[in-house]
Motif scaffolding. Structure first.
Motif, mmCIF file in Angstrom:
data_model
loop_
_atom_site.group_PDB
_atom_site.id
_atom_site.type_symbol
_atom_site.label_atom_id
_atom_site.label_comp_id
_atom_site.label_asym_id
_atom_site.label_seq_id
_atom_site.Cartn_x
_atom_site.Cartn_y
_atom_site.Cartn_z
ATOM 1 N N GLU A 14 1.157 -1.371 -0.058
ATOM 2 C CA GLU A 14 -0.254 0.226 0.153
ATOM 3 C C GLU A 14 0.490 1.347 0.049
ATOM 4 O O GLU A 14 1.713 0.989 0.395
ATOM 5 C CB GLU A 14 -1.009 0.101 1.018
ATOM 6 C CG GLU A 14 -2.273 -1.005 0.943
ATOM 7 C CD GLU A 14 -3.123 -0.973 0.306
ATOM 8 O OE1 GLU A 14 -3.711 0.031 0.126
ATOM 9 O OE2 GLU A 14 -3.492 -1.507 -0.564
ATOM 10 N N PRO A 15 0.275 2.308 -0.583
ATOM 11 C CA PRO A 15 1.028 3.591 -0.250
ATOM 12 C C PRO A 15 1.618 4.170 0.993
ATOM 13 O O PRO A 15 0.957 3.727 1.783
ATOM 14 C CB PRO A 15 0.359 4.451 -0.955
ATOM 15 C CG PRO A 15 -0.345 4.214 -1.906
ATOM 16 C CD PRO A 15 -1.291 2.900 -1.161
ATOM 17 N N PRO A 16 2.319 4.257 1.356
ATOM 18 C CA PRO A 16 2.480 4.700 2.705
ATOM 19 C C PRO A 16 1.608 6.205 2.988
ATOM 20 O O PRO A 16 1.326 6.927 2.477
ATOM 21 C CB PRO A 16 4.380 5.305 2.558
ATOM 22 C CG PRO A 16 4.333 6.114 1.653
ATOM 23 C CD PRO A 16 3.801 5.490 0.249
ATOM 24 N N ALA A 17 1.993 6.224 4.930
ATOM 25 C CA ALA A 17 0.922 7.105 5.596
ATOM 26 C C ALA A 17 2.136 8.459 4.962
ATOM 27 O O ALA A 17 3.079 8.612 4.819
ATOM 28 C CB ALA A 17 0.986 6.748 6.339
ATOM 29 N N ILE A 18 0.942 9.136 4.915
ATOM 30 C CA ILE A 18 0.848 10.792 4.672
ATOM 31 C C ILE A 18 1.789 11.215 5.954
ATOM 32 O O ILE A 18 0.359 10.939 7.138
ATOM 33 C CB ILE A 18 -0.070 11.784 4.059
ATOM 34 C CG1 ILE A 18 0.136 10.984 2.644
ATOM 35 C CG2 ILE A 18 0.081 12.834 3.908
ATOM 36 C CD1 ILE A 18 -1.024 11.820 1.582
ATOM 37 N N PRO A 19 2.401 11.701 6.061
ATOM 38 C CA PRO A 19 2.903 12.431 7.365
ATOM 39 C C PRO A 19 1.925 14.166 8.100
ATOM 40 O O PRO A 19 1.638 14.490 6.726
ATOM 41 C CB PRO A 19 4.558 12.760 7.450
ATOM 42 C CG PRO A 19 4.336 13.180 6.219
ATOM 43 C CD PRO A 19 3.541 11.863 5.203
ATOM 44 N N ASP A 20 1.634 13.641 9.003
ATOM 45 C CA ASP A 20 0.505 15.188 9.479
ATOM 46 C C ASP A 20 2.305 16.023 9.990
ATOM 47 O O ASP A 20 2.247 16.041 11.550
ATOM 48 C CB ASP A 20 0.178 13.943 10.987
ATOM 49 C CG ASP A 20 -0.766 15.228 11.055
ATOM 50 O OD1 ASP A 20 -1.221 16.621 10.541
ATOM 51 O OD2 ASP A 20 -1.489 14.738 12.782
ATOM 52 N N GLN A 21 1.619 16.866 9.176
ATOM 53 C CA GLN A 21 2.642 18.197 9.403
ATOM 54 C C GLN A 21 1.493 18.796 10.175
ATOM 55 O O GLN A 21 2.426 19.922 10.892
ATOM 56 C CB GLN A 21 2.884 19.097 7.752
ATOM 57 C CG GLN A 21 3.774 17.292 7.220
ATOM 58 C CD GLN A 21 3.795 18.541 5.611
ATOM 59 O OE1 GLN A 21 3.239 19.941 5.423
ATOM 60 N NE2 GLN A 21 4.342 18.471 5.027
ATOM 61 N N ASN A 22 -0.056 18.735 10.628
ATOM 62 C CA ASN A 22 0.247 19.748 11.754
ATOM 63 C C ASN A 22 0.114 19.582 13.131
ATOM 64 O O ASN A 22 -0.141 19.636 13.923
ATOM 65 C CB ASN A 22 -1.485 19.601 11.908
ATOM 66 C CG ASN A 22 -2.002 20.225 10.432
ATOM 67 O OD1 ASN A 22 -1.490 20.780 9.600
ATOM 68 N ND2 ASN A 22 -3.092 19.889 9.752
ATOM 69 N N GLN A 23 0.870 18.234 13.390
ATOM 70 C CA GLN A 23 0.991 18.078 14.717
ATOM 71 C C GLN A 23 2.056 18.360 15.353
ATOM 72 O O GLN A 23 3.412 18.249 14.780
ATOM 73 C CB GLN A 23 1.026 16.089 15.247
ATOM 74 C CG GLN A 23 -0.057 15.827 15.587
ATOM 75 C CD GLN A 23 -0.368 14.477 15.500
ATOM 76 O OE1 GLN A 23 0.533 13.484 14.686
ATOM 77 N NE2 GLN A 23 -0.726 13.699 16.344
ATOM 78 N N ASN A 24 2.209 19.021 16.498
ATOM 79 C CA ASN A 24 4.155 19.391 16.934
ATOM 80 C C ASN A 24 4.445 18.237 17.436
ATOM 81 O O ASN A 24 4.119 16.655 18.783
ATOM 82 C CB ASN A 24 3.582 20.042 18.747
ATOM 83 C CG ASN A 24 4.468 20.609 19.434
ATOM 84 O OD1 ASN A 24 5.612 20.261 19.309
ATOM 85 N ND2 ASN A 24 4.108 21.501 19.951
#
Length: 138
Positions: A14-24
């Motif tokens: 599966e495609p990799p998970a997209i990093p959550d850029q909104n999290q600290n």
């Protein structure tokens, strides 16, 4: 050191998970199974960098000279990478037109065979420059 590339099984990948850029990063919770790192980078980062590198025709010639473009596992990997042409992954590409066009061309067997020719790389570079000039004129 072996010159044969390591086989890659992409049949159920599966495609990799997209990093959550909104999290600290300081408050980020640890997922149940953290994504493995490869040399300190996530699979998302590595695949993004590789797809962007395909925008360089000389890099594609290098891949052809290393016989990667005739390796069935590598060809399957190129097919797997087609997910970068769809949202939400598309927005992460710096040069989407060049990267995705090369990814599309690499799906064609004859292009993969011709990619070893440095003259083809030079022609693609010239065409890219012409396209950029025309785009800026508009």
């Amino acid at each position: 050191m072996a010159s044969d590339p390591m086989p890659v099984d992409t049949t159920n990948l599966e495609p990799p998970a997209i990093p959550d850029q909104n999290q600290n990063p300081e408050t980020k919770t640890t997922p149940q199974r953290p994504e493995p790192k490869y040399g300190g980078h996530s699979r998302f980062e590595l695949e993004l960098e590789f797809v962007q590198a395909l925008a360089n025709p000389e890099y594609v010639t290098y891949l052809a000279s290393r016989k990667l473009l005739v390796n069935p596992a590598f060809i399957a990997y190129l097919d797997y990478l087609q997910y970068w042409s769809r949202p939400p992954y598309l927005k992460y590409l710096t040069f989407p037109t060049a990267s995705l066009k090369m990814l599309e061309l690499l799906q064609v067997e004859q292009f993969r065979k011709d990619a070893i020719n440095p003259g083809l790389a030079q022609a693609l570079i010239v065409e890219g420059m012409k396209s950029a000039v025309e785009w800026h004129r508009e």
